[in-house]
Design a protein around this motif. Structure first.
Motif, mmCIF file in Angstrom:
data_model
loop_
_atom_site.group_PDB
_atom_site.id
_atom_site.type_symbol
_atom_site.label_atom_id
_atom_site.label_comp_id
_atom_site.label_asym_id
_atom_site.label_seq_id
_atom_site.Cartn_x
_atom_site.Cartn_y
_atom_site.Cartn_z
ATOM 1 N N MET A 93 -2.888 -4.606 -4.635
ATOM 2 C CA MET A 93 -3.405 -3.732 -3.597
ATOM 3 C C MET A 93 -3.823 -2.377 -4.180
ATOM 4 N N SER A 94 -3.107 -1.920 -5.196
ATOM 5 C CA SER A 94 -3.438 -0.646 -5.835
ATOM 6 C C SER A 94 -4.616 -0.771 -6.796
ATOM 7 N N LEU A 95 -4.815 -1.960 -7.359
ATOM 8 C CA LEU A 95 -5.862 -2.154 -8.370
ATOM 9 C C LEU A 95 -7.225 -2.552 -7.809
ATOM 10 N N LEU A 96 -7.234 -3.380 -6.780
ATOM 11 C CA LEU A 96 -8.507 -3.897 -6.283
ATOM 12 C C LEU A 96 -9.260 -2.842 -5.481
ATOM 13 N N PRO A 97 -10.486 -2.539 -5.876
ATOM 14 C CA PRO A 97 -11.261 -1.534 -5.141
ATOM 15 C C PRO A 97 -11.397 -1.866 -3.650
ATOM 16 N N GLN A 98 -11.567 -3.138 -3.327
ATOM 17 C CA GLN A 98 -11.737 -3.534 -1.931
ATOM 18 C C GLN A 98 -10.457 -3.369 -1.110
ATOM 19 N N THR B 173 -8.523 0.786 1.206
ATOM 20 C CA THR B 173 -8.302 1.198 2.599
ATOM 21 C C THR B 173 -6.960 0.686 3.106
ATOM 22 N N ILE B 174 -6.651 -0.571 2.840
ATOM 23 C CA ILE B 174 -5.364 -1.079 3.320
ATOM 24 C C ILE B 174 -4.213 -0.514 2.490
ATOM 25 N N ARG B 175 -4.450 -0.235 1.221
ATOM 26 C CA ARG B 175 -3.408 0.412 0.402
ATOM 27 C C ARG B 175 -3.081 1.777 0.987
ATOM 28 N N ALA B 176 -4.097 2.515 1.414
ATOM 29 C CA ALA B 176 -3.890 3.847 1.993
ATOM 30 C C ALA B 176 -3.059 3.783 3.280
ATOM 31 N N MET B 177 -3.168 2.694 4.028
ATOM 32 C CA MET B 177 -2.377 2.539 5.254
ATOM 33 C C MET B 177 -0.883 2.507 4.951
ATOM 34 N N HIS B 178 -0.520 2.158 3.729
ATOM 35 C CA HIS B 178 0.884 2.014 3.350
ATOM 36 C C HIS B 178 1.509 3.321 2.882
ATOM 37 N N GLY B 179 0.706 4.383 2.751
ATOM 38 C CA GLY B 179 1.244 5.673 2.336
ATOM 39 C C GLY B 179 1.580 5.730 0.864
ATOM 40 N N ASP B 180 2.164 6.855 0.469
ATOM 41 C CA ASP B 180 2.457 7.081 -0.947
ATOM 42 C C ASP B 180 3.691 6.325 -1.433
ATOM 43 N N GLY B 181 4.740 6.356 -0.663
ATOM 44 C CA GLY B 181 5.984 5.720 -1.096
ATOM 45 C C GLY B 181 6.041 4.269 -0.677
ATOM 46 N N LEU B 182 6.173 3.380 -1.632
ATOM 47 C CA LEU B 182 6.165 1.950 -1.331
ATOM 48 C C LEU B 182 7.548 1.307 -1.388
ATOM 49 N N MET C 153 -2.343 -10.991 -1.663
ATOM 50 C CA MET C 153 -1.199 -11.899 -1.639
ATOM 51 C C MET C 153 -1.501 -13.176 -2.419
ATOM 52 N N ASP C 154 -2.692 -13.711 -2.266
ATOM 53 C CA ASP C 154 -3.052 -14.932 -2.995
ATOM 54 C C ASP C 154 -3.021 -14.720 -4.505
ATOM 55 N N LEU C 155 -3.471 -13.558 -4.960
ATOM 56 C CA LEU C 155 -3.410 -13.256 -6.391
ATOM 57 C C LEU C 155 -1.958 -13.199 -6.862
ATOM 58 N N ALA C 156 -1.096 -12.606 -6.045
ATOM 59 C CA ALA C 156 0.332 -12.540 -6.393
ATOM 60 C C ALA C 156 0.954 -13.932 -6.405
ATOM 61 N N LEU C 157 0.609 -14.749 -5.421
ATOM 62 C CA LEU C 157 1.143 -16.110 -5.381
ATOM 63 C C LEU C 157 0.663 -16.922 -6.581
ATOM 64 N N ALA C 158 -0.602 -16.780 -6.931
ATOM 65 C CA ALA C 158 -1.144 -17.513 -8.081
ATOM 66 C C ALA C 158 -0.436 -17.113 -9.375
#
Length: 130
Positions: free
Chosen positions: A30-35, A38-47, A98-103
């Protein structure tokens, strides 16, 4: 019933350690993929908290220890996400991460598909805008 059918997804992927690896990889994607920015930003700074919640949720959803609902009750997941605009694109990109993580961390193809299907239902349920 075969042994693989009797074992839970949680057991087949390697339990808590595998869930941890999947979630860490998911947030890395989520942090690496440019696409996904936007959804990464929804999660805020602290993960840390977000990762913990997702690990507990996935543990329970895959047949592992009941960690999520014992802490948070029955998951009104859609309600908790209504504050965030989640359209088809956002849900699809979330699923791509998620699919990339599962793979990366679930070697058995059949088990990976079963887990994908469970998580896809969650992603579909979160969609709340056109």
């Amino acid at each position: 019933m075969s042994e693989s059918e009797a074992a839970s997804i949680y057991e087949r992927i390697g339990g808590a350690e595998a869930i941890d690896r999947v979630v860490e990889s998911f947030y890395r994607q989520m942090s690496l993929l440019p696409q996904a920015q936007t959804i990464r930003a929804m999660h805020g700074d602290g993960l840390i908290g977000m990762k913990s919640v997702l690990k507990k949720f996935l543990s329970e959803q895959t047949g592992g220890p009941v960690l999520y609902s014992s802490e948070k009750g029955h998951p009104p997941m859609r309600q908790r996400h209504m504050a965030f605009p989640i359209d088809n694109y956002a849900a699809d990109v979330w699923m791509e991460c998620m699919d990339l993580a599962l793979a990366e961390h679930v070697a058995d193809a059949e088990t990976r598909v079963q887990l994908h299907d469970k998580v896809q239902k969650l992603a579909d349920m979160m969609r709340n805008t056109g």
